[in-house]
Every structure is written in C-alpha cells, then in structure tokens.
Motif scaffolding. Structure first.
Motif, PDB file in Angstrom:
ATOM      1  N   GLU A  45       0.836  -1.205   0.000  1.00  0.00           N
ATOM      2  CA  GLU A  45       0.000   0.000   0.000  1.00  0.00           C
ATOM      3  C   GLU A  45       0.869   1.254   0.000  1.00  0.00           C
ATOM      4  N   LEU A  46       1.934   1.241   0.810  1.00  0.00           N
ATOM      5  CA  LEU A  46       2.830   2.396   0.887  1.00  0.00           C
ATOM      6  C   LEU A  46       3.671   2.559  -0.385  1.00  0.00           C
ATOM      7  N   LEU A  47       3.841   1.473  -1.158  1.00  0.00           N
ATOM      8  CA  LEU A  47       4.566   1.581  -2.428  1.00  0.00           C
ATOM      9  C   LEU A  47       3.815   2.453  -3.430  1.00  0.00           C
ATOM     10  N   ASN A  48       2.492   2.519  -3.268  1.00  0.00           N
ATOM     11  CA  ASN A  48       1.656   3.346  -4.142  1.00  0.00           C
ATOM     12  C   ASN A  48       1.863   2.985  -5.610  1.00  0.00           C
ATOM     13  N   LEU A  49       1.740   1.691  -5.921  1.00  0.00           N
ATOM     14  CA  LEU A  49       1.942   1.205  -7.279  1.00  0.00           C
ATOM     15  C   LEU A  49       0.760   1.583  -8.172  1.00  0.00           C
ATOM     16  N   PRO A  50       0.962   1.608  -9.479  1.00  0.00           N
ATOM     17  CA  PRO A  50      -0.144   1.900 -10.407  1.00  0.00           C
ATOM     18  C   PRO A  50      -1.271   0.884 -10.241  1.00  0.00           C
ATOM     19  N   GLN A  51      -2.500   1.329 -10.315  1.00  0.00           N
ATOM     20  CA  GLN A  51      -3.654   0.464 -10.142  1.00  0.00           C
ATOM     21  C   GLN A  51      -3.790  -0.513 -11.315  1.00  0.00           C
ATOM     22  N   ASP A  52      -4.111  -1.765 -10.977  1.00  0.00           N
ATOM     23  CA  ASP A  52      -4.399  -2.795 -11.989  1.00  0.00           C
ATOM     24  C   ASP A  52      -3.277  -2.938 -13.014  1.00  0.00           C
ATOM     25  N   GLN A  53      -2.045  -2.806 -12.555  1.00  0.00           N
ATOM     26  CA  GLN A  53      -0.903  -2.950 -13.459  1.00  0.00           C
ATOM     27  C   GLN A  53       0.167  -3.809 -12.779  1.00  0.00           C
ATOM     28  N   PRO A  54       0.474  -4.998 -13.315  1.00  0.00           N
ATOM     29  CA  PRO A  54       1.508  -5.854 -12.718  1.00  0.00           C
ATOM     30  C   PRO A  54       2.860  -5.149 -12.704  1.00  0.00           C
ATOM     31  N   CYS A  55       3.573  -5.277 -11.608  1.00  0.00           N
ATOM     32  CA  CYS A  55       4.882  -4.644 -11.481  1.00  0.00           C
ATOM     33  C   CYS A  55       5.942  -5.699 -11.181  1.00  0.00           C
ATOM     34  N   PHE A  56       7.192  -5.326 -11.393  1.00  0.00           N
ATOM     35  CA  PHE A  56       8.326  -6.207 -11.111  1.00  0.00           C
ATOM     36  C   PHE A  56       8.987  -5.684  -9.837  1.00  0.00           C
ATOM     37  N   LEU A  57       8.890  -6.455  -8.744  1.00  0.00           N
ATOM     38  CA  LEU A  57       9.300  -5.975  -7.426  1.00  0.00           C
ATOM     39  C   LEU A  57      10.449  -6.806  -6.844  1.00  0.00           C
ATOM     40  N   LEU A  58      11.196  -6.173  -5.962  1.00  0.00           N
ATOM     41  CA  LEU A  58      12.276  -6.828  -5.234  1.00  0.00           C
ATOM     42  C   LEU A  58      11.838  -7.006  -3.790  1.00  0.00           C
ATOM     43  N   ASP A  59      12.021  -8.212  -3.262  1.00  0.00           N
ATOM     44  CA  ASP A  59      11.702  -8.517  -1.865  1.00  0.00           C
ATOM     45  C   ASP A  59      13.009  -8.826  -1.145  1.00  0.00           C
TER      46      ASP A  59
END
Length: 281
Positions: A45-59
């Motif tokens: 939620e705090l990342l504030n990613l684009p809505q309904d758009q898959p993203c490539f994230l690092l964990d």
C-alpha cells in the motif's frame, strides 16, 4: 520477530539464527503467517503502485516467501533475496512464484540499473545494524545496500521497509545512510500510541521527493509523531553547534541514555518524556 529472550539479531547472525528448524517453525506458525501477510499488504500500500498494473518488485530478506505470496496474489512478479539458505530451501519446497537469490544485502544487491518498479522488505533491515564479523561496519554496509538498491530501482519508484528499530540512534543511522545514498522519504509509524500494534515503515523515494504517507491510527493532532520525514537537506532539531537544545525532548533523551550507559537507574521513556508541564497556581 519479537523474542522473549532478546532480539533475534542479538542472538546470532541471520544465516545462523534462521537454521533449518527455525525456518520451518517460522513458516508453519499460523500467527506469523497472518502478521507477515498484514505487514506485506501495508508495505505494498505504501509503495503506491499503479492500479491494476503488474509490477516487477524486489523482496529483500524474503525468507521462506511469505511476503512474496502476497505479491503474487496481487498479480506482481518478484525476485527475493535472503541470506539464509534454510529459509530459501523452505521457499523452494513451498513452490513460491518468485525467483530466489542467496545473498547478503549488506554486500549490496546485484541487479542492473532500473530493474525494479519497487522494493519491499519485512523484518530484515535492523539486522544490518549489527557487526556479526570483524569486517562488518554497519554504516558502510547500510550505505552499500541503499546505494545499490537506489541504482536498481526505476526513477520515481519507492522502497518500503517494515523494520524494528532498537532505539532512536539506530533509526537515525539507517535513515542517514539511506539519505546519503540519494533517497528521500522518512519513517511512517502505524498506531504510534499502541505498544502492541505499533509498526515502523521506512518509506523511501528514488529520484523524486514525494509526500510521505500518514501512519495508520494516528490522530490528526498527533500527525507529526506518526512519521519522521527527511530530505537531502539535513534538518535536525539541534542548535547551531550541532547539539540538542537544552531542556528539549532530544536533550533529555540523550542525557538519560548517557546515564544508562553509566549503569545508573533511569526512568523508562514514555510519550510524556520532555513534555512541558502546565503552570500550577
């Protein structure tokens, strides 16, 4: 991550503490799974990613993939890095959807520039504040990590770290190194008035200066207590000589900490420490 016999990072290095037994116990604990899911949800939620758009994230500090499970549920692709081979073995057994890499985040993250749309980390960042080997220097390891992370994020991306700071000095050490690496942002505190529900999130912006989100459960008049923001201008509550103003909350806390180091008995810090008292007539 809390432990009755002391903080885990004080007991052993992460690759030793999270052995085969601890990794399985951690992953099979229903309460831990629920907490990890809640913190992962808040971090995204705090990342504030684009809505309904898959993203490539690092964990970072992905462990057995509990946080990665939430990323997959949200439709994102992810890569996880962790120093514990036992934790990653459990993640492989669980057939998590992300790619897994064995690595020490204090040595930097080995990815090409602009690879990720964002980064999350749950309960891992505080481990970098320990010197588990003679060659370990916490400030240098933190800077190496943050500078390599900054490089591998796309400009405008965010990185969110849920962590357990041991004290204000540790929090300042972490934020100072993140700022030195080029990030802006700050610490968001959820439920600041609850000892049990209180959670710290370091929310960083790469290449932009965004508005820091508000912490959950914070009253409007308590807003300044719910998050601490920093920018590349090193703003501090200090006087021109670099010392805390006498009589201020920071001055009182520093004085109490010095006395604790001297072995003296000092009252515990509370939300009332340093608060001005009303005049009595």
């Amino acid at each position: 991550m809390a432990c009755r016999v002391g903080r885990p990072e004080h007991r052993a290095p992460p690759e030793v503490f999270y052995n085969v037994d601890e990794a399985r116990k951690y992953t099979q604990n229903t309460r831990m799974i629920e907490i990890q899911a809640q913190m992962s949800e808040r971090a995204v939620e705090l990342l504030n990613l684009p809505q309904d758009q898959p993203c490539f994230l690092l964990d970072v500090g992905c462990g057995s993939g509990l946080s990665g499970d939430y990323l997959s549920e949200e439709g994102h692709q992810w890569v996880g890095v962790d120093i514990s081979s036992a934790m990653l073995d459990v993640a492989l057994e669980r057939e998590v959807e992300g790619d897994l890499i064995l690595g020490d985040m204090g040595a930097g993250v080995p990815f090409r520039p602009g690879s990720f749309d964002g980064c999350i980390s749950i309960s891992a960042l505080q481990w970098l504040c320990n010197a588990d080997k003679k060659s370990h220097n916490p400030p240098k390891r933190l800077y190496r990590f943050f500078s390599s992370l900054y490089a591998c994020l796309v400009r405008g991306a965010r990185a969110v770290f849920q962590f357990y700071p041991e004290n204000s000095e540790q929090m300042e050490l972490i934020t100072a190194q993140a700022m030195k690496a080029g990030f802006t942002g700050g610490v968001v505190v959820d439920y600041p008035n609850s000892n049990k529900a209180k959670k710290f999130f370091l929310c960083l912006f790469a290449g932009v200066s965004g508005k820091l989100p508000k912490g959950l459960g914070a009253e409007q008049e308590e807003d300044m207590k719910s998050h601490v923001q920093f920018t590349n201008a090193r703003l501090r509550f200090k006087n021109m000589k670099g010392k805390s103003v006498k009589g201020s909350r920071d001055w009182i806390l520093e004085k109490k900490e010095r006395r604790r180091r001297q072995g003296r008995t000092v009252r515990s810090d509370t939300k009332y420490t340093g608060r001005k008292r009303k005049a009595r007539f």
